[in-house]
Design a protein around this motif. Structure first.
Motif, PDB file in Angstrom:
ATOM      1  N   GLY A 254       0.769  -1.579   0.075  1.00  0.00           N
ATOM      2  CA  GLY A 254      -0.015   0.028   0.103  1.00  0.00           C
ATOM      3  C   GLY A 254       0.746   1.279   0.097  1.00  0.00           C
ATOM      4  O   GLY A 254       0.896   1.995  -0.845  1.00  0.00           O
ATOM      5  N   CYS A 255       1.962   1.040   0.983  1.00  0.00           N
ATOM      6  CA  CYS A 255       2.698   2.885   1.134  1.00  0.00           C
ATOM      7  C   CYS A 255       2.803   2.518  -0.360  1.00  0.00           C
ATOM      8  O   CYS A 255       3.793   3.713  -0.839  1.00  0.00           O
ATOM      9  N   ALA A 256       3.762   2.021  -1.058  1.00  0.00           N
ATOM     10  CA  ALA A 256       4.486   1.198  -2.438  1.00  0.00           C
ATOM     11  C   ALA A 256       3.720   2.059  -3.181  1.00  0.00           C
ATOM     12  O   ALA A 256       3.881   2.343  -4.454  1.00  0.00           O
ATOM     13  N   LEU A 257       2.397   1.654  -3.566  1.00  0.00           N
ATOM     14  CA  LEU A 257       1.676   2.102  -4.534  1.00  0.00           C
ATOM     15  C   LEU A 257       1.475   3.595  -4.514  1.00  0.00           C
ATOM     16  O   LEU A 257       1.285   4.301  -5.363  1.00  0.00           O
ATOM     17  N   VAL A 258       1.002   3.915  -2.816  1.00  0.00           N
ATOM     18  CA  VAL A 258       0.834   5.094  -2.993  1.00  0.00           C
ATOM     19  C   VAL A 258       1.946   6.234  -3.354  1.00  0.00           C
ATOM     20  O   VAL A 258       1.819   7.629  -3.571  1.00  0.00           O
ATOM     21  N   SER A 259       3.071   5.553  -2.665  1.00  0.00           N
ATOM     22  CA  SER A 259       4.438   6.663  -2.658  1.00  0.00           C
ATOM     23  C   SER A 259       4.422   6.362  -4.662  1.00  0.00           C
ATOM     24  O   SER A 259       5.671   7.853  -5.371  1.00  0.00           O
ATOM     25  N   PHE A 260       4.179   5.584  -5.189  1.00  0.00           N
ATOM     26  CA  PHE A 260       4.553   5.628  -6.695  1.00  0.00           C
ATOM     27  C   PHE A 260       3.817   6.341  -7.367  1.00  0.00           C
ATOM     28  O   PHE A 260       4.025   6.845  -8.183  1.00  0.00           O
ATOM     29  N   VAL A 261       2.290   6.598  -7.310  1.00  0.00           N
ATOM     30  CA  VAL A 261       1.823   7.996  -7.554  1.00  0.00           C
ATOM     31  C   VAL A 261       2.366   9.035  -7.903  1.00  0.00           C
ATOM     32  O   VAL A 261       1.499   9.906  -8.318  1.00  0.00           O
ATOM     33  N   VAL A 262       2.539   9.668  -5.952  1.00  0.00           N
ATOM     34  CA  VAL A 262       2.533  10.227  -5.973  1.00  0.00           C
ATOM     35  C   VAL A 262       3.933  10.834  -6.617  1.00  0.00           C
ATOM     36  O   VAL A 262       4.051  12.098  -7.155  1.00  0.00           O
ATOM     37  N   ALA A 263       4.426  10.535  -6.836  1.00  0.00           N
ATOM     38  CA  ALA A 263       5.867  10.432  -7.005  1.00  0.00           C
ATOM     39  C   ALA A 263       5.583  10.027  -9.098  1.00  0.00           C
ATOM     40  O   ALA A 263       6.538  11.598  -9.829  1.00  0.00           O
ATOM     41  N   ASN A 264       4.918  10.188  -9.489  1.00  0.00           N
ATOM     42  CA  ASN A 264       4.363  10.208 -10.901  1.00  0.00           C
ATOM     43  C   ASN A 264       3.890  11.553 -11.422  1.00  0.00           C
ATOM     44  O   ASN A 264       4.374  12.648 -12.084  1.00  0.00           O
ATOM     45  N   PHE A 265       3.423  12.021  -9.980  1.00  0.00           N
ATOM     46  CA  PHE A 265       3.085  13.937 -10.631  1.00  0.00           C
ATOM     47  C   PHE A 265       3.962  14.488  -9.993  1.00  0.00           C
ATOM     48  O   PHE A 265       3.936  15.145 -10.470  1.00  0.00           O
TER      49      PHE A 265
END
Length: 335
Positions: A254-265
């Motif tokens: 879950g942490c990996a997914l959220v941080s991955f999304v935020v980093a994409n932006f």
């Protein structure tokens, strides 16, 4: 006019480095960077980092294979090796000038396959549209699923927006303002310099042809597989690095997914390979999930540096491979 053009080009190249450097300086000011050596030698599990490499390479290969598919409906059949090497080279080129990769891979295709630059760019525009749609879809889903994490964090810590702003130092405000202004200037220059299309004799017709090429793709399921696979590979390339450190290995997907999304932006801000914005975004999210500030700093610095070195290595490989590749016109004469 020539001097003005030269200065504009210099600004386009230098400003992203200044912006990225300013953010990194702000983040790592006062830190003992010699600690990185200790972390690399004593605290890091390199096995997981090496296991993440194939996924980073596959992400770029999927993009190359998908690109070849998009070109075929227009009657173009480039060699697979050229498509792959063009993509590898484009990522490395973007380390020097952000966003130049889209143009460089089209130039490689024109040089080695004789394919119209505008046609190739049209397919790249199509790719960007498809990728943007996918990013928006999975970002929305992930953020909705994990939204409770933010609420829990603020509830447990008693943190409020006012409290955060109170702790924001004068230096923090100044650096943030400078970064914001620099980002706006870069955006202005990028929009202004869209005239590069005319310099390379591109036409709107060629771009539109590339956009419409999706209608003629023979194997649409395969195209969808590549499109989704690109982002799955990128995520795995990032997620496996969590297991390199004892302070991130138990954070969960879950942490990996959220941080991955935020980093994409965050990497929308044009800096070399997202340096600076990527670091700040990931570090912030790791802290949100309970990682100590200093540990989060070392994580983003090491992971980003190693992954950037992989991009450079692939770029060097593709440059070398293309140096020994015959142009399509020469190949045809010998057949």
């Amino acid at each position: 006019m020539e001097l003005k053009s030269i200065l504009a080009n210099v600004v386009k190249i230098v400003l992203p480095f200044i912006l990225g450097g300013a953010i990194l300086w702000w983040m790592y000011r006062g830190e003992d960077l010699s600690t990185v050596s200790h972390v690399l030698k004593e605290e890091m599990n390199w096995t997981w980092m090496l296991l993440s490499f194939p996924f980073g390479i596959l992400a770029q290969m999927f993009r190359g294979w998908r690109w070849k598919q998009t070109l075929e409906p227009m009657g173009e059949k480039p060699r697979t090796s050229i498509c792959l090497n063009a993509v590898f080279l484009s990522y490395a080129a973007s380390l020097v000038i952000p966003r130049i990769g889209e143009f460089s891979r089209c130039a490689v295709l024109k040089r080695y396959e004789g394919i119209s630059f505008s046609k190739a760019l049209g397919t790249v525009v199509t790719e960007r549209a498809v990728d943007t749609l996918l990013v928006m879809i999975y970002s929305g889903i992930i953020l909705l699923v994990e939204m409770s994490v933010f609420g829990t964090f603020f509830k447990k810590t008693g943190t409020s927006l006012d409290h955060i702003l109170e702790k924001f130092s004068l230096t923090g405000w100044i650096v943030t303002a400078i970064c914001g202004i620099a980002a706006l200037i870069l955006l202005h220059l990028l929009l202004k310099n869209l005239s590069i299309y005319n310099k390379v004799k591109m036409t709107l017709g060629g771009i539109w042809e590339g956009v419409l090429s999706l209608r003629g793709i023979r194997n649409l399921p395969l195209y969808i597989f590549f499109s989704v696979g690109i982002w799955v590979m990128y995520f795995l390339h990032y997620y496996l690095t969590f297991f390199c450190f004892d302070f991130t290995e138990n954070l969960g997907i879950g942490c990996a997914l959220v941080s991955f999304v935020v980093a994409n932006f965050a990497v929308i801000v044009p800096t070399p390979n997202g340096a600076g914005p990527w670091h700040f975004a990931i570090k912030t999210m790791l802290i949100l999930y309970g990682v100590a500030d200093e540990q989060a700093l070392w994580f983003v610095l090491i992971v980003h540096t190693v992954q950037t070195m992989l991009v450079i290595a692939l770029g060097v490989y593709s440059w070398a491979a293309l140096s020994f590749t015959k142009r399509q016109s020469i190949v045809l004469k010998t057949e």
